[in-house]
Design an enzyme around this catalytic site. Structure first.
Site, mmCIF file in Angstrom:
data_model
loop_
_atom_site.group_PDB
_atom_site.id
_atom_site.type_symbol
_atom_site.label_atom_id
_atom_site.label_comp_id
_atom_site.label_asym_id
_atom_site.label_seq_id
_atom_site.Cartn_x
_atom_site.Cartn_y
_atom_site.Cartn_z
ATOM 1 N N GLU A 50 -40.748 -26.620 -5.509
ATOM 2 C CA GLU A 50 -39.837 -27.102 -4.480
ATOM 3 C C GLU A 50 -40.596 -28.057 -3.564
ATOM 4 O O GLU A 50 -41.737 -27.789 -3.181
ATOM 5 C CB GLU A 50 -39.269 -25.932 -3.681
ATOM 6 C CG GLU A 50 -38.364 -25.024 -4.506
ATOM 7 C CD GLU A 50 -37.763 -23.914 -3.670
ATOM 8 O OE1 GLU A 50 -38.027 -23.880 -2.458
ATOM 9 O OE2 GLU A 50 -37.040 -23.079 -4.227
ATOM 10 N N LEU B 280 -28.761 -21.413 10.214
ATOM 11 C CA LEU B 280 -27.348 -21.246 10.491
ATOM 12 C C LEU B 280 -27.162 -19.983 11.334
ATOM 13 O O LEU B 280 -28.088 -19.187 11.471
ATOM 14 C CB LEU B 280 -26.566 -21.145 9.178
ATOM 15 C CG LEU B 280 -26.531 -22.406 8.322
ATOM 16 C CD1 LEU B 280 -25.858 -22.135 6.981
ATOM 17 C CD2 LEU B 280 -25.828 -23.541 9.041
ATOM 18 N N ASP C 263 -30.719 -27.783 -9.782
ATOM 19 C CA ASP C 263 -30.865 -26.370 -9.433
ATOM 20 C C ASP C 263 -29.773 -25.903 -8.479
ATOM 21 O O ASP C 263 -30.050 -25.222 -7.498
ATOM 22 C CB ASP C 263 -32.244 -26.150 -8.804
ATOM 23 C CG ASP C 263 -32.568 -24.677 -8.608
ATOM 24 O OD1 ASP C 263 -32.195 -23.873 -9.469
ATOM 25 O OD2 ASP C 263 -33.175 -24.338 -7.581
ATOM 26 N N ASP D 212 -30.592 -25.413 0.235
ATOM 27 C CA ASP D 212 -31.647 -25.299 -0.780
ATOM 28 C C ASP D 212 -31.665 -26.518 -1.698
ATOM 29 O O ASP D 212 -31.228 -26.477 -2.846
ATOM 30 C CB ASP D 212 -31.456 -24.024 -1.599
ATOM 31 C CG ASP D 212 -32.732 -23.625 -2.335
ATOM 32 O OD1 ASP D 212 -33.767 -24.272 -2.114
ATOM 33 O OD2 ASP D 212 -32.672 -22.679 -3.142
#
Length: 567
Positions: free
Chosen positions: A286, A372, A438, A458
């Protein structure tokens, strides 16, 4: 004679034991003596375990002993334990997040930084963001946001359309916090309304961001709070750090002095490193810069479904190791042979000494994504992406072998009504421009039911390859042949030379502290992929007709079903 030798041997053993005990006691007392010797008279702040970026790292044994003495845990760490520390096996378990703020003395905020010709980061004074292009022309980004496509109004909001009702549901008393440094000076008389309750203007930026969430958008187009929140992400003092539970790769939860929180993804690869061609999408690293670029791309596309993300250069010693209460994370710090500070944490993959994250010597880049609202206050529902990949080396998903798969999706709630299917098409275009394969799940706010937007979370596996366009990401669009009119018009606008997507992204990313966030080949790849998206939509229109492909979402009285077949 034998008795004399035996007594001498016992005396020798006893002396060796006493010498060893004395050495251990001296090692434990040495940091305290040094700290007392270099007291306030030398100008030290009392925490000598951390060093400045320009200095060489101190003895790791001294750092660990001092950290333990000041934080209260662990009480004793010998040099022998620390030397064997890097050989500890990594675990597949994830630590639970620790959200309690640390009450230690405040560190100085990090100064902004820039990049020199050798690729190293140096500290400089903060410069204001230039609203003009490098060539001297007017800002294309500002012109884009003034375009009529970016000025459409939302329907009138009711209490059911807002996530929180600031008048009854949300209360934040700044006097309840010990540290009130986040409050703006000179506004003390404006902090409270005549009823004695705090006014919304006194709320920290992260809370204002949460209050602004509604049924149609995560944040409004011209909300000044977003820019202020981005600045908070790179300037607020970090008071607590913990590992995020779950996930395949290491992520940290960082808590700030104003009690806001952000998800930190550290740098694992340089910007020039592409995903190897033999890597599966689910085994790739990532990327922190992908999270930053995704936020800017999402805003340029006018989706506004990615929480604010900013890049930050973090001091691993002062801002992670010294403030964490997560013992599992703390125990994974070590010094590399190159004398750099490293750690690896605990996660499902890539959390070991072989995949350690190392600073230079203790500075590391990373992305910080604003949290959030807490799930206890605003529940979210997780949905399986209909076009989710198989995540298997040999098996294929149903949509990969069935060309009529979209017809089944259209008959399945919540895709059989409302705008959910069209939102999936938006997310498909968004992922294709980034090269993100992904996207296995997505989330929505439970309060709004099925009539709300998709949250684009993500995005770390985007921007992995600039030399390859993964056409399979566009399968939902080519199978369903559906798109919002607003999205279609904006894509056409971004394909024009005056509003070229790559130029807008480059200008927008200049505002981030880690600029350049993307290298030029990735910017050029987005222009190329945008043309591919428009070609797919053009083929759909030619095959099925414009009215059957493009859903008019710009008319305020448009109530047509988003998935019903039309002539």
């Amino acid at each position: 004679m034998k008795m004399i030798l035996f007594r001498r041997f016992r005396v020798l053993i006893l002396m060796v034991f006493l010498i060893a005990c004395t050495m251990h006691i001296m090692i434990d007392l040495l940091p305290k003596l040094e700290k007392r010797a270099t007291g306030p008279s030398t100008g030290n702040s009392g925490c000598s375990c951390s060093h400045r970026p320009s200095e060489e790292p101190q003895s790791w044994g001294q750092q660990r002993a001092r950290a333990g003495a000041e934080s209260g845990w662990p009480n004793k760490h010998t040099l022998r334990i620390l030397q064997d520390f890097s050989n500890e096996p990594s675990s597949n378990l994830s630590s639970h997040s620790l959200e309690k703020a640390d009450k230690t003395e405040a560190f100085k905020s990090m100064e902004p930084y820039a990049q020199d010709g050798e690729g190293k980061r140096r500290f400089i004074q903060e410069a204001s963001v230039n609203t003009h292009l490098p060539g001297g022309g007017a800002s294309r980004l500002a012109a884009l946001f003034e375009h009529s496509l970016y000025r459409s109004a939302l329907p009138a909001l009711t209490e059911e359309d807002t996530l929180f009702n600031v008048n009854t549901d949300i209360r934040f008393n700044p006097k309840a916090a010990e540290n009130q440094e986040w409050q703006s000076e000179g506004n003390e008389e404006e902090e409270y309304t005549p009823t004695g309750e705090p006014s919304a203007d006194s709320y920290p930026n992260w809370l204002k961001f949460h209050i602004g969430i509604n049924r149609y958008e995560l944040y409004s187009r011209h909300n000044p709070v977003i820019e202020s929140l981005l600045k908070d992400l790179v300037s607020q003092r970090i008071t607590s750090v913990a590992m995020k539970s779950g996930g395949t790769q290491l992520k940290l939860i960082m808590t700030f002095q104003n009690y806001g929180q952000a998800l930190f993804k550290p740098m694992k690869q340089t910007r020039e490193q592409e995903t190897p061609p033999d890597f599966f999408y689910f085994s790739d690293f990532e990327r922190h810069n992908a999270e930053i670029a995704a936020f800017h791309l999402d805003r340029i596309l006018d989706f506004r479904r990615v929480p604010p993300v900013a890049g930050r250069l973090v001091n691993m010693t002062k801002e992670i190791r010294d403030v964490t209460r997560d013992k599992k994370l703390w125990r994974t710090f070590f010094v590399s042979p190159a004398n750099n500070i490293c750690f690896y944490g605990e996660c499902s993959y890539y959390c070991s000494t072989e995949h350690a994250l190392c600073g230079k010597p203790d500075q590391i880049e990373g992305s910080l994504a604003a949290f959030l609202p807490d799930l206890a206050l605003a529940k979210r529902k997780t949905w399986r992406n209909p076009w989710r990949r198989s995540y298997h080396k040999r098996k294929k998903a149903e949509w990969e072998v069935d060309p009529d798969y979209c017809e089944e999706v259209k008959q399945t709630p919540p895709y059989d009504s409302g705008t959910r299917l069209l939102d999936i098409m938006d997310m498909t275009i968004f992922d294709f421009l980034m090269g993100n394969m992904d996207r296995h799940h997505y989330e929505t706010f439970e309060k709004f039911g099925n009539e709300t937007f998709i949250i684009h979370l993500d995005n770390g596996r985007g921007f992995g390859k600039h030399s390859h366009d993964e056409i399979s990401i566009l399968v939902p669009l080519s199978q369903c042949c559906r798109v919002k009119k607003s999205t279609h018009l904006r894509l056409q606008l971004l394909a024009k030379e005056d509003y070229k997507l790559s130029g807008l992204m480059e200008e927008s990313l200049l505002r981030d502290r880690l600029t350049p966030v993307l290298i030029q080949p990735h910017l050029e790849a987005m222009d190329r992929r945008l043309r591919i998206v428009l070609k797919v939509l053009s083929d759909c229109v030619e095959r099925e007709g414009f009215d059957s492909v493009v859903e008019d979402d710009l008319e305020p009285d448009s109530t047509r079903d988003a998935t019903a077949p039309r002539r």
